[in-house]
Design an enzyme around this catalytic site. Structure first.
Site, PDB file in Angstrom:
ATOM      1  N   ASP A 106       0.909  -1.137   0.000  1.00 35.29           N
ATOM      2  CA  ASP A 106       0.000   0.000   0.000  1.00 35.29           C
ATOM      3  C   ASP A 106       0.949   1.188   0.000  1.00 35.29           C
ATOM      4  OD1 ASP A 106      -1.459   2.264   0.832  1.00 35.29           O
ATOM      5  OD2 ASP A 106      -3.045   0.949   1.554  1.00 35.29           O
ATOM      6  N   HIS A 107       1.110   1.838  -1.146  1.00 34.85           N
ATOM      7  CA  HIS A 107       2.214   2.796  -1.249  1.00 34.85           C
ATOM      8  C   HIS A 107       2.049   3.972  -0.286  1.00 34.85           C
ATOM      9  CE1 HIS A 107      -0.451   5.042  -3.973  1.00 34.85           C
ATOM     10  NE2 HIS A 107       0.310   6.089  -3.771  1.00 34.85           N
ATOM     11  N   HIS A 148      -5.806   2.761   1.150  1.00 34.76           N
ATOM     12  CA  HIS A 148      -5.105   3.929   1.692  1.00 34.76           C
ATOM     13  C   HIS A 148      -5.868   4.603   2.837  1.00 34.76           C
ATOM     14  CE1 HIS A 148      -2.983   3.157  -1.923  1.00 34.76           C
ATOM     15  NE2 HIS A 148      -3.704   3.910  -2.731  1.00 34.76           N
TER      16      HIS A 148
HETATM   17  C1  BG6 Z   1      -3.653   4.670  -6.278  1.00 34.60           C
HETATM   18  C2  BG6 Z   1      -5.010   4.751  -6.917  1.00 34.60           C
HETATM   19  O1  BG6 Z   1      -3.597   3.596  -5.381  1.00 34.60           O
HETATM   20  O2  BG6 Z   1      -3.407   5.883  -5.566  1.00 34.60           O
HETATM   21  C3  BG6 Z   1      -5.096   5.955  -7.840  1.00 34.60           C
HETATM   22  O3  BG6 Z   1      -5.231   3.566  -7.665  1.00 34.60           O
HETATM   23  C4  BG6 Z   1      -4.714   7.213  -7.105  1.00 34.60           C
HETATM   24  O4  BG6 Z   1      -6.409   6.069  -8.378  1.00 34.60           O
HETATM   25  C5  BG6 Z   1      -3.387   7.039  -6.390  1.00 34.60           C
HETATM   26  O5  BG6 Z   1      -4.608   8.251  -8.070  1.00 34.60           O
HETATM   27  C6  BG6 Z   1      -3.087   8.220  -5.493  1.00 34.60           C
HETATM   28  O6  BG6 Z   1      -1.793   8.105  -5.000  1.00 34.60           O
HETATM   29  P1  BG6 Z   1      -0.939   9.398  -4.634  1.00 34.60           P
HETATM   30  O7  BG6 Z   1       0.310   8.856  -4.038  1.00 34.60           O
HETATM   31  O8  BG6 Z   1      -0.725  10.137  -5.929  1.00 34.60           O
HETATM   32  O9  BG6 Z   1      -1.771  10.184  -3.690  1.00 34.60           O
END
Ligand code: BG6
Length: 512
Positions: free
Chosen positions: A186-187, A249
């Site tokens: 989960d980045h 997230h």
């Molecule tokens: C991803 C989603 O996990 O997270 C995307 O699939 C979203 O739809 C993205 O745009 C948002 O990540 P960040 O790091 O740009 O806030």
């Protein structure tokens, strides 16, 4: 980052090497790590893809992806060594015969580089390949370590599309690798400020004694994006904001804010506490869903001064689609600490700005000392965790307005981490890659977290179907459907985001 001397030599095998994730995130992260000498020695990367390519071609791609082509001065010997140790292997992911050759190829690289049989398999591929790749790696003897070697697999989201598909996928992965060797990304967990939440909470005397329903009035978690669905209309039609953002997230942010102190900082102790939060989430009954959830979709509008199309006009989106690009939720955690405190979550695409913040709003002091019998309010104390684009922590409290006899004004203490660290703040994937290589799974989601999160989210989608919840349109460039404001005002609350607005509002309270 520090403490990386404990990294063992290994080969990182990236399935889906020509894909978007590898080019946009993995190559830049790996080059940054190489430059800072934060990769093991020796370290080899094998990019696996279906197209014909040479080693030289993927090396050129990696250089371009990491911006090395534009900044030749950034070439140093560590980066050069990463690039030279990058190889390409062509195979079809769903054809067994390629795996036997891959195994021989990797063993050959071990001989050349001394990588000792350790592997990280990174599945940067479409989700329907996760299961088959894991199965074939297992079948060809590449999923289990022996003679002291280790094999790990990293899977990107989406981890399934609902609880049933997630269970099926999990079974395929665990049969091959076993839970301890599965790293579910989960980045958001790799973002700097998320890692800071536990430290701020548990390393300070200041906050933890107040961190409960007695002192906290409400918690707001917002992830807003100004982008639309871009090229991912096809995927998004099967997902929507609830599955795409809330299941992972948003609920991860919630668990970090709400969890109890873990008994230790190891992966299982931390994740045990996060799971308890998910288990304590009050499930939304169909009769609650109408009041406590908002489902929106962007229509055409203006963003940054430019006209943008509505979701239904996007590529590979059905012209009558009801899929939500915005969700707002009012949730409750039924445990001793949080009983009765609303947690408001909202996320959406095509909102005015890209930003992610958590706002903790403390209960107000009685104003009687300053306002006498007049019904007036002192204004709340706020603690804001700014996740992106700015990273930092903002604390708002009341003080006497200078130069006045007794006016009270909200003032702030602002710790801007990104102002101090600037560009040195590591990207999420840098942290996640190094953690996986070190065998630390704290910032990856454990199966039971995923399972509880899916079950919570599935329950909402089911209730939406049962009650026929409407998808409300909001113009691109707005803050989402107005009903999301009403959801909060019904409880006497309002969205407190973005925090910058608080400064311009300057709700100065005069003594009466
Ligand atoms: C991803 C989603 O996990 O997270 C995307 O699939 C979203 O739809 C993205 O745009 C948002 O990540 P960040 O790091 O740009 O806030």
């Amino acid at each position: 980052m520090k403490d990386f001397q404990d990294m063992e030599p290994c080969i990182l095998v990236i399935f889906g090497a020509t894909g978007d994730l590898t080019q946009r995130k993995l190559y830049p992260a790996l080059v940054n790590l190489a430059r800072q000498e934060l990769l093991p020695k020796p370290f080899v990367t094998v990019a696996v893809g279906r197209r014909e390519k040479t080693d030289e071609e993927v090396r050129a791609e990696a250089k371009t992806a990491a911006g090395l082509a534009k900044h030749p001065s950034a070439k140093d010997r560590h980066t050069a060594s990463f690039i030279n140790n990058l190889h390409y292997f062509r195979m079809d992911f769903d054809k067994p015969f390629g795996y036997q050759k891959l195994r021989t190829y990797l063993n050959g690289l071990d001989e050349i580089y001394g990588t000792k049989g350790n592997r990280v398999f990174f599945l940067a591929v479409a989700p329907h390949y996760f299961g088959v790749i894991a199965h074939e790696l297992h079948h060809h003897g590449m999923s289990k370590g022996n003679h002291g070697t280790w094999q790990r697999v990293v899977v990107e989201k989406p981890f399934g599309n609902d609880l049933i598909s997630a269970r099926r996928l999990n079974q395929e992965l665990t049969e091959a690798f076993g839970e301890r060797c599965i790293y579910r990304i989960d980045h958001y967990l790799g973002k700097e400020m998320l890692q800071n939440i536990m430290v701020v909470r548990f390393a300070n005397t200041l906050f933890e004694p107040l961190w409960n329903s007695r002192y906290i009035e409400e918690v707001q978690i917002t992830i807003s994006e100004d982008v639309g669905v871009e090229t991912r209309g096809g995927y998004y039609e099967t997902a929507g904001a609830l599955r795409d953002m809330v299941q992972n997230h948003m609920l991860q942010l919630l668990t970090l804010i709400a969890m109890e102190p873990p008994v230790a900082l190891d992966a299982d102790s931390v994740r045990d506490e996060k799971v308890k939060v998910l288990r304590s989430l009050r499930p939304l009954r169909p009769e609650d869903v109408g009041r406590q959830t908002i489902k929106g979709q962007y229509s055409s509008g203006h963003l940054n001064g430019r006209p943008v199309v509505g979701y239904r006009e996007e590529d590979r989106v059905h012209p009558d689609s009801e899929v939500e690009t915005y969700v707002a939720l009012e949730l409750y955690i039924d445990n001793f600490r949080w009983s009765g405190v609303p947690f408001y979550l909202r996320t959406g695409k095509r909102l005015p700005i890209r930003s992610a913040e958590i706002v903790i709003r403390f209960r107000e002091q009685p104003g009687v000392l300053y306002f006498g019998k007049q019904p007036n309010s002192l204004g709340p104390n706020l603690l804001v965790v700014k996740i992106q684009p700015e990273e930092g922590i903002y604390l708002q409290f009341n003080a006497r307005e200078p130069g006045t006899r007794s006016s009270i004004t909200p003032v702030r203490m602002d710790y801007c981490q990104s102002c101090i660290l600037g560009f040195n703040s590591p990207e999420a994937y840098e942290r996640l890659l190094t953690d996986c290589i070190r065998g630390d799974s704290t910032l990856f989601t454990r199966w039971d977290e995923v399972e509880y999160a899916w079950s919570f989210v599935d329950n909402i989608s089911l209730a939406w179907e049962q009650i026929g919840q409407q998808t409300e349109l909001y113009p691109a460039g707005s803050w989402g459907p107005e009903s999301a404001d009403r959801m909060l005002s019904n409880n006497g609350h309002s969205w407190l985001f973005p925090f910058q607005c608080l400064l311009t509002e300057r709700p100065v309270l005069e003594r009466v």
